[in-house]
Design a protein around this motif. Structure first.
Motif, short mmCIF file in Angstrom:
data_model
loop_
_atom_site.label_atom_id
_atom_site.label_comp_id
_atom_site.label_asym_id
_atom_site.label_seq_id
_atom_site.Cartn_x
_atom_site.Cartn_y
_atom_site.Cartn_z
N ARG A 266 33.31 30.26 44.18
CA ARG A 266 32.82 28.98 44.69
C ARG A 266 31.33 29.07 45.07
NH1 ARG A 266 37.67 29.16 48.21
NH2 ARG A 266 39.38 28.24 47.03
N ALA A 267 30.89 30.27 45.44
CA ALA A 267 29.48 30.45 45.78
C ALA A 267 28.60 30.53 44.54
CB ALA A 267 29.31 31.72 46.63
N GLY A 268 29.21 30.52 43.36
CA GLY A 268 28.45 30.50 42.12
C GLY A 268 28.28 31.83 41.44
N HIS A 269 28.89 32.89 41.98
CA HIS A 269 28.79 34.20 41.35
C HIS A 269 29.72 34.28 40.13
CE1 HIS A 269 26.46 35.59 44.73
NE2 HIS A 269 27.44 35.30 45.58
N ALA A 270 29.35 35.06 39.16
CA ALA A 270 30.23 35.39 38.04
C ALA A 270 31.03 36.63 38.44
CB ALA A 270 29.42 35.66 36.78
N VAL A 271 32.34 36.54 38.39
CA VAL A 271 33.18 37.64 38.88
C VAL A 271 34.15 38.09 37.80
CG1 VAL A 271 34.71 38.45 40.71
CG2 VAL A 271 33.06 36.62 41.19
N ARG A 272 34.06 39.37 37.47
CA ARG A 272 35.06 39.99 36.60
C ARG A 272 36.04 40.75 37.49
NH1 ARG A 272 30.55 39.98 33.31
NH2 ARG A 272 30.94 39.53 31.10
N VAL A 273 37.31 40.64 37.18
CA VAL A 273 38.36 41.16 38.06
C VAL A 273 39.23 42.16 37.30
CG1 VAL A 273 40.26 40.54 39.59
CG2 VAL A 273 38.38 38.94 39.25
N TRP A 274 39.56 43.24 37.99
CA TRP A 274 40.52 44.20 37.44
C TRP A 274 41.58 44.49 38.49
CZ3 TRP A 274 42.21 48.93 39.24
CH2 TRP A 274 43.06 49.65 38.38
N ASN A 275 42.81 44.65 38.02
CA ASN A 275 43.90 45.08 38.89
C ASN A 275 44.88 45.91 38.08
OD1 ASN A 275 45.04 44.69 41.71
ND2 ASN A 275 46.83 44.21 40.46
N ARG A 276 45.50 46.88 38.75
CA ARG A 276 46.47 47.73 38.06
C ARG A 276 47.62 46.90 37.49
NH1 ARG A 276 46.22 52.97 38.55
NH2 ARG A 276 45.07 52.78 40.52
N SER A 277 48.00 45.85 38.21
CA SER A 277 48.99 44.89 37.70
C SER A 277 48.20 43.70 37.15
CB SER A 277 49.93 44.42 38.82
OG SER A 277 50.58 45.53 39.42
N PRO A 278 48.07 43.58 35.82
CA PRO A 278 47.17 42.58 35.23
C PRO A 278 47.45 41.15 35.65
CG PRO A 278 47.90 44.17 33.57
CD PRO A 278 48.72 44.42 34.80
N GLN A 279 48.72 40.82 35.95
CA GLN A 279 49.03 39.43 36.27
C GLN A 279 48.31 38.93 37.50
OE1 GLN A 279 51.18 41.93 36.07
NE2 GLN A 279 52.70 41.91 37.74
N LYS A 280 48.02 39.83 38.46
CA LYS A 280 47.30 39.41 39.66
C LYS A 280 45.85 39.03 39.32
CE LYS A 280 49.99 41.91 43.13
NZ LYS A 280 49.95 42.89 44.24
#
Length: 299
Positions: A24-38
């Motif tokens: 929401r602050a306008g940052h581009a965020v790439r996300v990783w999690n061991r459980s991909p669905q999260k």
């Protein structure tokens, strides 16, 4: 505020709302999690999903972590396909790691030294405020690390924190979080005792926050946990095993520094009893269930 390309590992109960605030602050965020669905659950909010932590290191100069324990932090950073696996070779952009996990201060110092040897800064930035604080963007962050690193990432962290306090070098944030958890766990245990006493005395324990409002016993914890200890069906905000991990770390730090902490020691035994009773996965309010043993003559 400048916009950044960020990486985030660990979109759990705390991490997911933090990521949404960053988006929401306008940052581009790439996300990783061991459980991909999260991680995939955040795509609708604008996040991109990374296949590995190493992919985040190639895309973002700042990567934030919010994972379970020190072993998980080490694996995400230095394990196979970790952020810094194989060093900071060609194509790796990450220059600072911000660790929101709650892990031992000595583990933080070791990890920070390994990262520094590769030219990567480390800010230990555990948080307080719970899931509600993460959702409302009002977390308190206690930070350790180089002042220049803390200053550089503070505008990013302000997306979900109302207070960021630099406490000293690497590990200082984690030590401050232990102080926080010593107070929190002891207070929640005391609230559970008060609820149990009220019930056994025949008064309505649910009215304790109203009765104690404005007095010395009034607190955010009282207002949060009495309803959770007296009502059914409320969404969990954390598991007792997390408190046990934190209190075990407090005990280790107390031993290393020669600090007498008899109250924390009692809470540690209460949490071990909870685990033995099969309550490790119970909500934080499960302290009260440990105290509900029948009185003599009760079935």
């Amino acid at each position: 505020m400048d916009k950044h390309e960020l990486g985030f590992c660990g979109p759990g109960l705390m991490g997911a709302p933090m990521i949404r605030h960053l988006l929401r602050a306008g940052h581009a965020v790439r996300v990783w999690n061991r459980s991909p669905q999260k991680a995939e659950a955040l795509v609708a909010d604008g996040a991109q999903v990374a296949a590995t932590p190493r992919e985040l290191a190639r895309a973002a100069e700042v990567v934030l972590l919010c994972v379970a324990d020190a072993a998980a932090v080490e694996s995400v950073v230095f394990g196979e396909e970790g952020l810094l696996a194989g060093g900071t070779g060609e194509g790796v952009r990450v220059r600072c790691i911000v660790d929101h996990s709650s892990i031992p201060p000595d583990a933080t110092r070791r990890l920070a030294e390994r990262a520094a040897a590769l030219g990567v800064g480390w800010v230990d930035a555990p948080v307080s405020g719970g899931v509600a604080g993460a959702q409302n963007g009002t977390l308190a962050i206690m930070a350790g690390g180089a002042a220049t690193d803390v200053e550089a990432v503070s505008p990013i962290l302000a997306a979900y924190a109302s207070r960021i306090t630099h406490m000293g070098g690497a590990g200082a944030g984690q030590t401050t979080k232990l102080c926080n958890q010593a107070i929190v766990t002891a207070t929640v245990a005391a609230i559970a005792e008060a609820v149990s006493l009220a019930r056994r005395s025949g008064i309505d324990a649910a009215k304790l926050p109203e009765a104690l409002a404005g007095g010395w016993a009034d607190s955010t914890l009282l207002r949060t946990f009495v309803p959770r200890m007296t009502q059914d069906g409320l969404e969990p905000i954390g598991a007792l095993k997390t408190f046990q991990k934190d209190v075990d770390t407090i005990a280790a730090a107390a031993m290393q520094t020669g600090t007498p902490m008899p109250v924390a020691g009692t809470v540690q035994q209460l949490l071990r009893l909870a685990a033995a009773m099969g309550l490790a996965q119970a909500d934080f309010s499960g302290f009260v269930d440990v105290l509900q043993t029948p009185r003599t003559g009760e079935a």
